[in-house]
Design a protein around this motif. Structure first.
Motif, PDB file in Angstrom:
ATOM      1  N   MET A 217       9.353  17.337   3.053  1.00 39.20           N
ATOM      2  CA  MET A 217       8.177  17.041   2.234  1.00 39.20           C
ATOM      3  C   MET A 217       7.693  18.290   1.507  1.00 39.20           C
ATOM      4  N   GLN A 218       7.718  19.422   2.192  1.00 37.19           N
ATOM      5  CA  GLN A 218       7.281  20.665   1.554  1.00 37.19           C
ATOM      6  C   GLN A 218       8.188  21.015   0.376  1.00 37.19           C
ATOM      7  N   LYS A 219       9.487  20.767   0.537  1.00 37.76           N
ATOM      8  CA  LYS A 219      10.430  21.032  -0.567  1.00 37.76           C
ATOM      9  C   LYS A 219      10.145  20.122  -1.757  1.00 37.76           C
ATOM     10  N   LEU A 220       9.804  18.859  -1.479  1.00 34.78           N
ATOM     11  CA  LEU A 220       9.467  17.932  -2.566  1.00 34.78           C
ATOM     12  C   LEU A 220       8.208  18.402  -3.292  1.00 34.78           C
ATOM     13  N   LEU A 221       7.178  18.767  -2.524  1.00 37.58           N
ATOM     14  CA  LEU A 221       5.929  19.239  -3.147  1.00 37.58           C
ATOM     15  C   LEU A 221       6.176  20.497  -3.976  1.00 37.58           C
ATOM     16  N   ASP A 222       6.956  21.440  -3.434  1.00 39.64           N
ATOM     17  CA  ASP A 222       7.253  22.682  -4.166  1.00 39.64           C
ATOM     18  C   ASP A 222       8.009  22.385  -5.461  1.00 39.64           C
ATOM     19  N   ALA A 223       8.951  21.428  -5.395  1.00 43.74           N
ATOM     20  CA  ALA A 223       9.737  21.072  -6.581  1.00 43.74           C
ATOM     21  C   ALA A 223       8.848  20.445  -7.652  1.00 43.74           C
ATOM     22  N   LEU A 224       7.955  19.562  -7.254  1.00 39.86           N
ATOM     23  CA  LEU A 224       7.054  18.918  -8.214  1.00 39.86           C
ATOM     24  C   LEU A 224       6.083  19.934  -8.819  1.00 39.86           C
ATOM     25  N   GLU A 225       5.505  20.782  -7.961  1.00 34.64           N
ATOM     26  CA  GLU A 225       4.508  21.742  -8.443  1.00 34.64           C
ATOM     27  C   GLU A 225       5.109  22.821  -9.331  1.00 34.64           C
ATOM     28  N   SER A 226       6.427  23.015  -9.235  1.00 35.24           N
ATOM     29  CA  SER A 226       7.075  24.034 -10.071  1.00 35.24           C
ATOM     30  C   SER A 226       7.339  23.536 -11.491  1.00 35.24           C
ATOM     31  N   LEU A 227       7.197  22.220 -11.722  1.00 37.97           N
ATOM     32  CA  LEU A 227       7.463  21.664 -13.052  1.00 37.97           C
ATOM     33  C   LEU A 227       6.340  22.036 -14.025  1.00 37.97           C
ATOM     34  N   ASP A 228       6.717  22.464 -15.221  1.00 36.52           N
ATOM     35  CA  ASP A 228       5.728  22.939 -16.196  1.00 36.52           C
ATOM     36  C   ASP A 228       4.726  21.868 -16.606  1.00 36.52           C
ATOM     37  N   ASP A 229       5.149  20.603 -16.631  1.00 28.95           N
ATOM     38  CA  ASP A 229       4.265  19.538 -17.104  1.00 28.95           C
ATOM     39  C   ASP A 229       3.331  19.007 -16.020  1.00 28.95           C
ATOM     40  N   VAL A 230       3.558  19.408 -14.772  1.00 30.55           N
ATOM     41  CA  VAL A 230       2.754  18.893 -13.661  1.00 30.55           C
ATOM     42  C   VAL A 230       1.460  19.688 -13.527  1.00 30.55           C
ATOM     43  N   GLN A 231       0.341  18.957 -13.490  1.00 29.13           N
ATOM     44  CA  GLN A 231      -0.977  19.580 -13.315  1.00 29.13           C
ATOM     45  C   GLN A 231      -1.391  19.595 -11.842  1.00 29.13           C
TER      46      GLN A 231
END
Length: 242
Positions: A217-231
């Protein structure tokens, strides 16, 4: 009412946020621009803009950057036009995940978000599939040892909706999202400084993850939060520290 132990989780989240200071500026500029575009450039009449500007100053953003972002939003300066998107899905062990984005390229954003979910054991859901599990509200967290009676009296007098006592001795003040700034200001004046304060999507119930599920789950959150378009990324998951 009682709540989960979350002091360690909140501190971990704050440390991770502080480590991404450059990205924080980019996200705040986008939010200020969109808020000004939708509701005008006057923070006294635009609660969303006031929240974004307050957050920018809390993160030490220069005033010139803030003013330029407002002017881009109101059309006084040329700038990119952003679209608001929300994606909903599930992470490992079926926990709910909600991802808020601001983008100038919807096709790119949905591809990036879907890839992050599929790569890390999650899957993208349909609109409305998990949103009902979250409440849009203001949230302030106070350290263990805070004077409970003083906090309770000041918060409720200022118009807070609830004061939650967590298992670890920390306290959480919950407000209407558009009353957040006023309640926080009143509490600070009363000598009660929150360790963390934000307008968020608060899960109605939390799912504790440990071991392999927590790591995934932490890897998923880190991957999403690293995306430029994600707020912002919201989840019902709480990763228990080993």
């Amino acid at each position: 009412m009682a709540g989960h132990s979350k002091w360690a989780n909140i501190k971990h989240k704050k440390a991770a946020t502080d480590a991404k200071r450059g990205k924080i500026f980019t996200r705040l500029i986008k939010e200020i621009t969109v808020a000004a575009k939708l509701g005008g450039g006057d923070i006294s009449c635009n609660p969303r803009l006031r929240l974004a500007v307050d957050k920018a100053y809390e993160n030490n953003m220069p005033k010139d950057n803030v003013e330029r972002a407002i002017k881009r939003g109101t059309g006084d300066l040329e700038g990119v036009s952003y679209e608001e998107l929300r994606y909903e899905g599930y992470g490992p062990a079926g926990v709910a995940v909600m991802v808020d984005c601001l983008t100038d390229n919807k096709t790119r954003t949905v591809a990036d978000v879907r890839h992050a979910f599929s790569k890390h054991g999650g899957n993208l859901g349909t609109d409305g599939s998990v949103a009902f599990l979250f409440k849009h509200c203001g949230q302030m967290l106070f350290a263990p040892g805070t004077d409970e009676d003083k906090l309770m009296d000041a918060a409720l007098e200022a118009g807070a909706e609830d004061v939650v006592t967590n298992d670890d001795g920390s306290f959480e003040v919950v407000t209407d999202p558009y009353e957040f700034a006023a309640v926080k200001e009143a509490l600070v004046k009363a000598g009660l400084q929150p360790e963390l304060g934000e307008v968020t999507m608060k899960p109605a119930n939390e799912n504790e993850l440990t071991g392999d599920d927590a790591a995934k789950m932490q890897k998923l959150l880190d991957a999403l939060e690293s995306l430029d378009d994600v707020q912002e990324v919201y989840t019902t998951a709480v990763m228990e520290e080993e």
